[in-house]
Write a protein that holds these residues in place. Structure first.
Motif, PDB file in Angstrom:
ATOM      1  N   PHE A 147      70.604  73.969  73.265  1.00 36.06           N
ATOM      2  CA  PHE A 147      69.523  73.788  74.230  1.00 36.06           C
ATOM      3  C   PHE A 147      68.153  73.975  73.593  1.00 36.06           C
ATOM      4  N   HIS A 207      67.561  64.757  77.366  1.00 27.45           N
ATOM      5  CA  HIS A 207      68.038  66.008  76.766  1.00 27.45           C
ATOM      6  C   HIS A 207      68.536  66.949  77.851  1.00 27.45           C
ATOM      7  N   HIS A 208      67.715  67.200  78.845  1.00 23.26           N
ATOM      8  CA  HIS A 208      68.108  68.026  79.979  1.00 23.26           C
ATOM      9  C   HIS A 208      67.229  67.615  81.157  1.00 23.26           C
ATOM     10  N   THR A 209      67.596  68.045  82.333  1.00 23.35           N
ATOM     11  CA  THR A 209      66.774  67.760  83.510  1.00 23.35           C
ATOM     12  C   THR A 209      65.617  68.749  83.543  1.00 23.35           C
TER      13      THR A 209
END
Length: 375
Positions: free
Chosen positions: A234, A252-254
């Motif tokens: 992360f 990549h991520h929300t």
């Protein structure tokens, strides 16, 4: 099947936050956070992210391309610096003059690297002479890590001098600016800071949960030359930059969309006021608070030359109950101040003057409330 709990909507009271953080949030920032949510890859949101990046570059005073807001609090910003740059077996000079310097040491140990400690008494800034001695004694060290503004004590260290020492000895600097960004002078490019992180909830007066982060070209080069994979998926900045970088954004991520609306607005407020004006406002309000606290007989933990204007640590007078006093301030005045951490637990109060909270009316309320409860 579990029975659904019967819970009312949560409506917090209006507190005056004058502790070590979070700080009072600008009304405009709270309003911004309530705007309609869009997708985190929506072209309009991506355009706003570009503005956040340029505003962060202004706040940090840097042209670093790798300047982002991590979707996590300042502690994650700290960890991101260490997990991306430090590899197992590497040696790191760690300056420790409070709680957050110790957290840096723990990061180094968890990565299987070797910390070399430079300890200073609580309430004092990092000693540049001691740092230089450690650098000379450890020519194989590759990093110097220190806290610019130690939130546990209210001490401000000389980041410009410390980063110059790191450069002179072939080290990259890792700097905790969680409490300093927006509140005191910080010039990332001019001072040669290599990796720096902060938090949204201190002098930026934004909602908690985001960590501004910036890596110099030298830090990026170090990251790209790693011999081992970054041990956190992360926090791997090579992946995050593909989301924050220019051109086509990769998922990549929300991202916390509404929290980034809030950061955008808080940084707009800072840019509108101007960095040097914000630094001076924090200084002016500190002097006003200092005069009042000294009239009440309260003594500062930190000598005047090294005091953080936005984090005022004062010793609790003899015979005064720490928790009971802070509880009375909260219940009778809706005023929050902080207790001591670590070596100062039960011995000191930490009074914040951060961002939107650094206002004359807050200083006046704090002094009047303390005078009342101390009687």
């Amino acid at each position: 099947m579990l029975v659904a709990p019967q819970v009312s909507a949560f409506h917090p009271p209006r507190r005056i936050l004058m502790g070590p953080g979070p700080s009072d949030v600008y009304p405009e920032v709270l309003a911004a956070q309530a705007r309609p949510t869009v997708g985190h890859l929506d072209p309009l949101f991506v355009g706003m992210m570009d503005e956040v990046k340029s505003l962060l570059q202004y706040a940090f005073q840097t042209s670093n391309t790798m300047t982002v807001a991590l979707s996590a609090p300042g502690s994650a910003g700290m960890e991101a610096c260490f997990v991306n740059l430090v590899e197992p077996g590497g040696k790191v000079i760690v300056c420790r003059n409070g709680v957050f310097g110790e957290r840096m040491r723990q990061n180094v140990v968890r990565l299987g690297a070797v910390p070399v400690l430079v300890d200073s008494p609580w309430g004092q800034p990092v000693d540049p002479d001691a740092v230089e001695s450690a650098l000379k004694a450890n020519p194989d060290a590759r990093f110097l890590a220190f806290v610019h503004a130690e939130t546990s004590t209210g001490a401000l260290s000389d980041a410009k001098t410390l980063c110059a020492l790191a450069k002179r000895h072939g080290c990259l600097s890792i700097v905790d600016a969680v409490t300093s960004l927006g509140g005191v002078e910080l010039r990332v490019d001019e001072w040669g800071v290599d990796a720096v992180y902060s938090g949204s909830q201190k002098c930026l007066s934004c909602v908690p949960g985001l960590s501004p982060l910036s890596f110099s070209p030298a830090a990026v080069e170090k990251l790209q030359a790693r011999q081992s994979a970054v041990p956190s998926w992360f926090l791997d900045q090579t992946l995050v930059m593909a989301y924050w970088g220019g051109g086509k954004r990769s998922y990549h991520h929300t991202a916390p969309v509404n929290a980034l609306y809030a950061l955008h607005e808080s940084l707009r407020q800072l840019a509108g006021e101007g960095l040097e004006a914000a630094w001076q406002r924090h200084r002016d309000m500190h002097l006003l608070l200092r005069d009042g606290l000294e009239k009440l007989g309260l003594k500062f933990v930190v000598d005047a030359a090294a005091r953080l204007p936005q984090l005022n640590a004062v010793y609790i007078p003899e015979g005064i109950d720490d928790a009971a006093t802070r509880n009375r301030l909260l219940q009778e005045y809706n005023l929050e101040i902080g207790g001591g951490l670590g070596d100062l637990a039960g011995k000191a109060w930490r009074i914040g003057l951060m961002g939107y909270g650094a206002r004359r009316e807050n200083v006046a309320l704090c002094l009047k409330a303390l005078e009342s409860v101390l009687k």
